[in-house]
Design an enzyme around this catalytic site. Structure first.
Site, PDB file in Angstrom:
ATOM      1  N   GLU A  31      -9.979   8.441  -1.669  1.00  0.00           N
ATOM      2  CA  GLU A  31     -11.318   7.955  -1.346  1.00  0.00           C
ATOM      3  C   GLU A  31     -12.189   9.104  -0.829  1.00  0.00           C
ATOM      4  O   GLU A  31     -11.849   9.746   0.168  1.00  0.00           O
ATOM      5  CB  GLU A  31     -11.224   6.837  -0.313  1.00  0.00           C
ATOM      6  CG  GLU A  31     -10.429   5.633  -0.821  1.00  0.00           C
ATOM      7  CD  GLU A  31      -9.935   4.735   0.295  1.00  0.00           C
ATOM      8  OE1 GLU A  31     -10.336   4.970   1.469  1.00  0.00           O
ATOM      9  OE2 GLU A  31      -9.145   3.817   0.015  1.00  0.00           O
ATOM     10  N   LEU A  60     -11.974   2.138  -2.916  1.00  0.00           N
ATOM     11  CA  LEU A  60     -11.331   1.911  -1.618  1.00  0.00           C
ATOM     12  C   LEU A  60     -10.174   0.937  -1.814  1.00  0.00           C
ATOM     13  O   LEU A  60     -10.278  -0.264  -1.547  1.00  0.00           O
ATOM     14  CB  LEU A  60     -12.340   1.347  -0.613  1.00  0.00           C
ATOM     15  CG  LEU A  60     -13.602   2.177  -0.370  1.00  0.00           C
ATOM     16  CD1 LEU A  60     -14.492   1.503   0.656  1.00  0.00           C
ATOM     17  CD2 LEU A  60     -13.235   3.573   0.084  1.00  0.00           C
ATOM     18  N   GLU A  62      -6.052   1.407  -1.364  1.00  0.00           N
ATOM     19  CA  GLU A  62      -4.878   2.243  -1.120  1.00  0.00           C
ATOM     20  C   GLU A  62      -3.687   1.839  -1.981  1.00  0.00           C
ATOM     21  O   GLU A  62      -2.905   2.695  -2.404  1.00  0.00           O
ATOM     22  CB  GLU A  62      -4.505   2.198   0.367  1.00  0.00           C
ATOM     23  CG  GLU A  62      -5.410   2.994   1.282  1.00  0.00           C
ATOM     24  CD  GLU A  62      -6.721   2.276   1.606  1.00  0.00           C
ATOM     25  OE1 GLU A  62      -6.863   1.084   1.239  1.00  0.00           O
ATOM     26  OE2 GLU A  62      -7.589   2.907   2.232  1.00  0.00           O
ATOM     27  N   GLN A  84      -7.151   8.039   4.007  1.00  0.00           N
ATOM     28  CA  GLN A  84      -8.131   8.567   4.960  1.00  0.00           C
ATOM     29  C   GLN A  84      -7.645   8.558   6.401  1.00  0.00           C
ATOM     30  O   GLN A  84      -7.942   9.479   7.162  1.00  0.00           O
ATOM     31  CB  GLN A  84      -9.440   7.782   4.846  1.00  0.00           C
ATOM     32  CG  GLN A  84     -10.233   8.128   3.601  1.00  0.00           C
ATOM     33  CD  GLN A  84     -11.629   7.558   3.645  1.00  0.00           C
ATOM     34  OE1 GLN A  84     -11.909   6.580   4.356  1.00  0.00           O
ATOM     35  NE2 GLN A  84     -12.532   8.147   2.883  1.00  0.00           N
ATOM     36  N   PHE A  85      -6.917   7.526   6.808  1.00  0.00           N
ATOM     37  CA  PHE A  85      -6.354   7.453   8.149  1.00  0.00           C
ATOM     38  C   PHE A  85      -5.002   6.752   8.053  1.00  0.00           C
ATOM     39  O   PHE A  85      -4.791   5.903   7.187  1.00  0.00           O
ATOM     40  CB  PHE A  85      -7.258   6.687   9.113  1.00  0.00           C
ATOM     41  CG  PHE A  85      -8.546   7.399   9.442  1.00  0.00           C
ATOM     42  CD1 PHE A  85      -8.590   8.340  10.460  1.00  0.00           C
ATOM     43  CD2 PHE A  85      -9.693   7.133   8.724  1.00  0.00           C
ATOM     44  CE1 PHE A  85      -9.765   9.004  10.763  1.00  0.00           C
ATOM     45  CE2 PHE A  85     -10.874   7.790   9.021  1.00  0.00           C
ATOM     46  CZ  PHE A  85     -10.917   8.733  10.041  1.00  0.00           C
ATOM     47  N   ILE A  89      -2.594   3.166   5.741  1.00  0.00           N
ATOM     48  CA  ILE A  89      -1.525   3.554   4.820  1.00  0.00           C
ATOM     49  C   ILE A  89      -0.648   2.378   4.401  1.00  0.00           C
ATOM     50  O   ILE A  89       0.050   2.444   3.382  1.00  0.00           O
ATOM     51  CB  ILE A  89      -0.658   4.661   5.473  1.00  0.00           C
ATOM     52  CG1 ILE A  89      -0.028   5.561   4.418  1.00  0.00           C
ATOM     53  CG2 ILE A  89       0.399   4.076   6.389  1.00  0.00           C
ATOM     54  CD1 ILE A  89       0.590   6.820   4.997  1.00  0.00           C
ATOM     55  N   PRO A  91      -1.070  -0.637   2.965  1.00  0.00           N
ATOM     56  CA  PRO A  91      -1.124  -1.181   1.599  1.00  0.00           C
ATOM     57  C   PRO A  91      -0.438  -0.295   0.569  1.00  0.00           C
ATOM     58  O   PRO A  91      -0.029  -0.780  -0.486  1.00  0.00           O
ATOM     59  CB  PRO A  91      -2.634  -1.285   1.321  1.00  0.00           C
ATOM     60  CG  PRO A  91      -3.267  -1.382   2.658  1.00  0.00           C
ATOM     61  CD  PRO A  91      -2.426  -0.518   3.547  1.00  0.00           C
ATOM     62  N   HIS A 131      -7.441   4.285  13.259  1.00  0.00           N
ATOM     63  CA  HIS A 131      -7.624   5.688  12.907  1.00  0.00           C
ATOM     64  C   HIS A 131      -6.751   6.600  13.763  1.00  0.00           C
ATOM     65  O   HIS A 131      -6.862   7.813  13.685  1.00  0.00           O
ATOM     66  CB  HIS A 131      -9.093   6.089  13.101  1.00  0.00           C
ATOM     67  CG  HIS A 131     -10.068   5.302  12.283  1.00  0.00           C
ATOM     68  ND1 HIS A 131     -10.282   3.964  12.492  1.00  0.00           N
ATOM     69  CD2 HIS A 131     -10.888   5.664  11.266  1.00  0.00           C
ATOM     70  CE1 HIS A 131     -11.202   3.533  11.631  1.00  0.00           C
ATOM     71  NE2 HIS A 131     -11.577   4.541  10.879  1.00  0.00           N
TER      72      HIS A 131
END
Length: 328
Positions: A31, A60, A62, A84-85, A89, A91, A131
């Site tokens: 992403e 978007l 995952e 991204q964070f 993770i 999914p 995050h």
């Protein structure tokens, strides 16, 4: 061959540039990794250098990103996917656990899965809870996954290059708190670091401090404080938490007789427990005190005002060291 003082974030970017120059099969996806250069700008400049076919902005999604990467890897590409964070993770875990980790075993070696999943991890940047996760133990439990966590620019550069070369899936977790902390001179020489080895950062004789990721920063500070009190602490950066370099850890504990393990992840079921159990199995009779663990509490990462109470502090580490040093 150029050298410059780089942050951990810049070292990741440099390694990605080199890997993509060296091997046309390396592709980056995730992403906002292309046009925007990633949420932290770790992939900045890659799309301009290598084009949209090798630096792919995804929806978007995952689950889709991970599944796409498994398919790419099975067909000979070397995908480097970014989540991204770490709180996003989960999914992706179905594909990582059910497919990526066991593709070599499932096909009796006919196929491999040379993907690298990069993700920021950890608290300390004043971000919301999803995050700020440190859930590396989830992946360390899965056979077939290698899990790396660099704690310096040099180790980020050398380990990421080695991870991309690896024929099997690698989870590469980057401590966000260290992204721009403590830049160091780094030569872009393409030198790979060994994937399954600890790094001894400080030699010592009185006790062993074991850590990884962002907590290495506080662990080194604690060792410096102990040195002022006349205590010689050996500091080991685990770096690869799966598989563990237990030989190095065992040798250090046999030498010092005392051990404190420091990590930012919650205590229950953490990698620190695995290290402690393994050291008890291997070196029980050389230990002069019970192993101590300094960790985050078993709660979700709090909002930023409470982060200093959540992240293991130098004082917490020193207190644990006092416990093992004064054990009778």
């Amino acid at each position: 061959m150029s050298s410059a003082k780089l942050s951990l974030l810049e070292a990741v970017n440099l390694a990605l540039h080199r890997a993509m120059r060296e091997d046309a099969n390396v592709v980056v996806l995730g992403e906002d990794v292309g046009v925007n250069g990633g949420v932290f700008r770790a992939t900045a400049g890659l799309r301009d250098a290598f084009g949209f076919k090798r630096v792919i902005d995804t929806p978007l999604a995952e689950t889709m990103i991970a599944g796409l990467a498994v398919g790419m890897a099975a067909q000979g590409l070397k995908p480097v996917l970014e989540i991204q964070f770490m709180g996003f993770i989960y999914p992706a875990m179905d594909h990582l656990v059910s497919h990526a980790s066991r593709l070599r075993c499932r096909t009796r070696g006919r196929l491999s899965c040379p993907l690298v999943l990069r993700s920021p991890m950890g608290a300390g940047i004043r971000a919301p809870e999803h995050h700020s996760e440190s859930t590396e133990a989830l992946f360390a439990h899965i056979p077939g996954l290698r899990v790396l966590i660099p704690s310096s620019p040099a180790r980020a550069y050398g380990l990421l290059l080695a991870a991309i070369d690896d024929p099997d899936p690698v989870i590469f977790l980057e401590p966000t708190r260290l992204y721009r902390m403590n830049p160091q001179v780094l030569v872009d020489d393409g030198q790979r670091l060994p994937l399954d080895s600890c790094f001894t950062l400080r030699e010592g004789s009185d006790l062993t401090l074991i850590s990884w990721g962002a907590s290495v920063h506080e662990t080194l500070q604690a060792a410096a404080q102990l040195a002022e009190q006349g205590v010689s602490a050996e500091v080991i950066d685990v770096a690869c938490i799966k598989p563990l370099d237990l030989d190095t850890l065992e040798a250090s504990v046999r030498k010092t007789g005392r051990c404190v393990i420091v990590h930012e992840a919650p205590k229950s079921g953490g990698v620190g427990a695995e290290i402690a159990a393994s050291l008890y199995e291997r070196a029980l009779l050389d230990l002069q005190a019970p192993i101590q663990r300094v960790t985050a509490p078993d709660i979700p990462p709090p909002l930023y005002r409470l982060e200093p109470l959540y992240i293991p502090a130098v004082a917490d580490i020193v207190a644990a060291c006092d416990t093992v040093l004064n054990y009778a």
